[in-house]
Design a protein around this motif. Structure first.
Motif, PDB file in Angstrom:
ATOM      1  N   TRP A  16       1.334   9.762   7.959  1.00  0.00           N
ATOM      2  CA  TRP A  16       0.889  10.935   7.425  1.00  0.00           C
ATOM      3  C   TRP A  16       0.727  10.492   5.854  1.00  0.00           C
ATOM      4  CZ3 TRP A  16       5.529  15.428   7.144  1.00  0.00           C
ATOM      5  CH2 TRP A  16       4.931  16.089   6.598  1.00  0.00           C
ATOM      6  N   ASN A  17       0.023  11.623   5.437  1.00  0.00           N
ATOM      7  CA  ASN A  17      -0.431  11.523   4.086  1.00  0.00           C
ATOM      8  C   ASN A  17       0.667  11.121   2.889  1.00  0.00           C
ATOM      9  OD1 ASN A  17      -0.863  13.015   1.037  1.00  0.00           O
ATOM     10  ND2 ASN A  17      -3.112  12.693   1.366  1.00  0.00           N
ATOM     11  N   SER A  18       0.266   9.975   1.441  1.00  0.00           N
ATOM     12  CA  SER A  18       1.406   9.751   1.243  1.00  0.00           C
ATOM     13  C   SER A  18       1.902  10.381   0.530  1.00  0.00           C
ATOM     14  CB  SER A  18       1.000   8.634   0.235  1.00  0.00           C
ATOM     15  OG  SER A  18       0.565   7.396   0.902  1.00  0.00           O
ATOM     16  N   SER A  39       0.976  -1.071  -0.053  1.00  0.00           N
ATOM     17  CA  SER A  39       0.161  -0.593   0.350  1.00  0.00           C
ATOM     18  C   SER A  39       0.825   1.262   0.220  1.00  0.00           C
ATOM     19  CB  SER A  39      -1.208   0.037   1.184  1.00  0.00           C
ATOM     20  OG  SER A  39      -1.732  -0.888   1.512  1.00  0.00           O
ATOM     21  N   ARG A  40       0.736   2.022  -0.460  1.00  0.00           N
ATOM     22  CA  ARG A  40       0.882   3.720  -0.159  1.00  0.00           C
ATOM     23  C   ARG A  40       1.567   4.009   0.917  1.00  0.00           C
ATOM     24  NH1 ARG A  40      -2.417   8.250  -3.520  1.00  0.00           N
ATOM     25  NH2 ARG A  40       0.097   8.666  -3.800  1.00  0.00           N
ATOM     26  N   LEU A  41       2.740   3.853   0.625  1.00  0.00           N
ATOM     27  CA  LEU A  41       3.666   4.188   2.224  1.00  0.00           C
ATOM     28  C   LEU A  41       3.677   5.123   3.174  1.00  0.00           C
ATOM     29  CD1 LEU A  41       5.761   3.330   4.516  1.00  0.00           C
ATOM     30  CD2 LEU A  41       7.716   4.354   2.881  1.00  0.00           C
ATOM     31  N   THR A  73       5.611   5.988  -1.242  1.00  0.00           N
ATOM     32  CA  THR A  73       4.430   6.352  -1.524  1.00  0.00           C
ATOM     33  C   THR A  73       4.022   6.591  -2.718  1.00  0.00           C
ATOM     34  OG1 THR A  73       5.789   8.208  -1.794  1.00  0.00           O
ATOM     35  CG2 THR A  73       5.731   7.397  -0.091  1.00  0.00           C
ATOM     36  N   LEU A  74       3.882   5.330  -4.107  1.00  0.00           N
ATOM     37  CA  LEU A  74       3.355   5.986  -5.191  1.00  0.00           C
ATOM     38  C   LEU A  74       2.710   6.945  -5.312  1.00  0.00           C
ATOM     39  CD1 LEU A  74       1.485   3.015  -4.757  1.00  0.00           C
ATOM     40  CD2 LEU A  74       3.211   3.085  -5.211  1.00  0.00           C
ATOM     41  N   SER A  87      -4.251   0.632  -5.387  1.00  0.00           N
ATOM     42  CA  SER A  87      -3.481   0.598  -3.953  1.00  0.00           C
ATOM     43  C   SER A  87      -2.610   0.245  -3.174  1.00  0.00           C
ATOM     44  CB  SER A  87      -5.232   0.501  -2.922  1.00  0.00           C
ATOM     45  OG  SER A  87      -5.320  -0.500  -3.038  1.00  0.00           O
ATOM     46  N   VAL A  88      -2.093  -0.570  -4.494  1.00  0.00           N
ATOM     47  CA  VAL A  88      -0.601  -0.874  -4.248  1.00  0.00           C
ATOM     48  C   VAL A  88      -0.219  -0.974  -4.353  1.00  0.00           C
ATOM     49  CG1 VAL A  88      -2.407  -3.209  -1.611  1.00  0.00           C
ATOM     50  CG2 VAL A  88      -1.505  -3.751  -4.681  1.00  0.00           C
TER      51      VAL A  88
END
Length: 454
Positions: free
Chosen positions: A185-187, A174-176, A231-232, A304-305
């Motif tokens: 914290w937001n990615s 998933s987005r780190l 974080t993508l 989402s991943v």
């Protein structure tokens, strides 16, 4: 028995704490001031990575600043406004926009908003004056940079462990998110802050002459870059490339090829590992969600991943509503006062967001924000200040100090399509003082110092 030093003469306009009887000699007291200044600056910047929220970060700076003032730092605090025209320009722009926002109508602004806004912009200038002073110290690059990169690398590794290994609700791939800030914290914010530290680490690795130093910088650089990729975030990818390409354009291939090759090699490795990472993500999702059909699990977590082709996924992904935000911002500028004076720094966001079917919280672009809140002159003035700062950073790079142009390239590219107000210390995304102002302030301080010595 030693005599007591004389007190300042009556009518003297200034006095130093070190002129009074103290236990430490002058040389040690000056060293204490330096250490406190560096600790305040380095701790505040490193706080973006490990302190739970902005209030802890602000408390660190405020407490140490008071101590710094008590040992004589107050006399150095405004030195930048006496020596640096660029810093005067920054202070003038902030002051003009504060004045406009106080005396002319701003939609939805209350007296509380006014006081908070004044305090927030004043804190930004306090941050600028302190960072300017710290950047002029001989050991500033290492005293600020090494703790920042070390703390950021530890946060990146710790976040991977906590987010993917210890969090029972998070699927691998998933987005780190930075686990240490807000508990996740937001990615995009995570990626941009980690990317700033990765750019600093890339410079340190490239500039170090000793093998031990190069290994240390590299040990921080690799996990930070990988954390950025996990974080993508396309914004951080754009910013990383921009920071390295700027170094290439300013310093040439011989000076920049190593960090550039390492960055693209890491991106390529992540791309090639996409099928493996995607497979692990699907297996983890299948186990956590209790789905035996992995094809069904793959459909549920798609988008989402990490995908099997991360770069293709990044290119094909939608704009996440940014064009809608920019269109709403343009549509809100309905009068000549909006274009010339803007809506005010502290105008309610409903003045531009009411036409959207969701609430984006900020305008996702510092220049767009400056245009809406400060009018076209405000946006052009901010752009001019950035270009002026860039010219100083480029001149320093040509003299061999190329850290600041790399960081400025990263920060400006990252904030092109993200970020909130450039005229406040505490904002919704929170990172504008780090990404935009820190490189330009420190570059201007170093440039001014070099000019004084010439």
């Amino acid at each position: 028995m030693p005599q007591r030093p004389p007190l300042p003469a009556v009518g003297a306009t200034t006095w130093r704490l070190t002129d009074l009887p103290v236990a430490l000699p002058e040389a040690q007291a000056f060293s204490l001031r330096q250490s406190l200044l560096l600790a305040t600056s380095a701790g505040f910047l490193a706080g973006y990575y490990v302190l739970p929220n902005q209030w802890f970060q602000l408390a660190w700076a405020m407490v140490l600043s008071v101590i710094w003032f008590m040992v004589g730092g107050l006399q150095d605090f405004t030195e930048g406004l006496r020596r640096d025209r660029w810093l005067i320009g920054m202070a003038g722009l902030v002051a003009l926009l504060m004045l406009r926002s106080s005396v002319y109508y701003s939609p939805g602004t209350t007296v509380k908003d006014l006081w908070i806004g004044w305090g927030n912009s004043a804190l930004l200038m306090g941050y600028a004056l302190m960072l300017w002073q710290a950047a002029r110290l001989p050991r500033a690059l290492t005293a600020i940079g090494k703790p920042l990169v070390a703390v950021a690398a530890a946060a990146a590794v710790g976040s991977v462990i906590m987010f993917y290994g210890m969090d029972s609700e998070t699927i691998f791939g998933s987005r780190l998110q930075n686990w240490f800030v807000y508990g996740g914290w937001n990615s995009a914010c995570t990626g941009l802050t980690f990317g700033f530290a990765a750019t600093w680490a890339a410079w340190g690795w490239n500039a170090a002459s000793e093998k031990r130093d190069r290994r240390r910088w590299l040990c921080a650089l690799i996990p930070l870059t990988l954390a950025c990729l996990f974080t993508l975030s396309r914004g951080v990818l754009l910013a990383l490339v921009a920071g390295h390409v700027v170094l290439l354009l300013v310093r040439g291939w011989r000076r920049s090829w190593q960090p550039l090759v390492l960055l693209f090699s890491t991106i390529l490795l992540f791309q090639l590992a996409g099928p493996l990472l995607s497979g692990l993500a699907v297996k983890d999702a299948s186990a956590r969600l209790g789905i035996t059909d992995q094809a069904e699990a793959a459909r549920m977590v798609q988008g989402s991943v990490v995908s099997s082709n991360p770069l293709r996924d990044a290119v094909s992904r939608a704009d996440n509503g940014r064009f809608g935000i920019y269109s709403a911002a343009l549509g809100s500028m309905t009068t000549w006062q909006d274009w010339v004076l803007g809506k005010g720094l502290w105008a309610d966001d409903d003045c531009w967001s009411c036409s959207l079917h969701w609430y984006p919280e900020h305008l996702h672009g510092v220049l767009v924000d400056a245009w809406v809140h400060g009018g076209l002159p405000g946006a052009l003035a901010l752009l001019g200040l950035i270009v002026w700062g860039w010219r100083r950073a480029i001149e320093l790079a040509r003299q061999g100090e190329d850290l600041w142009i790399m960081l400025a390239g990263f920060g400006c590219a990252g904030l092109m399509f993200d970020g909130d107000s450039a005229f406040a210390l505490l904002t919704m995304p929170r990172y504008e003082p780090l990404l935009l102002w820190a490189p330009l302030i420190m570059a201007s301080a170093r440039f001014t110092q070099a000019a004084e010595r010439a």
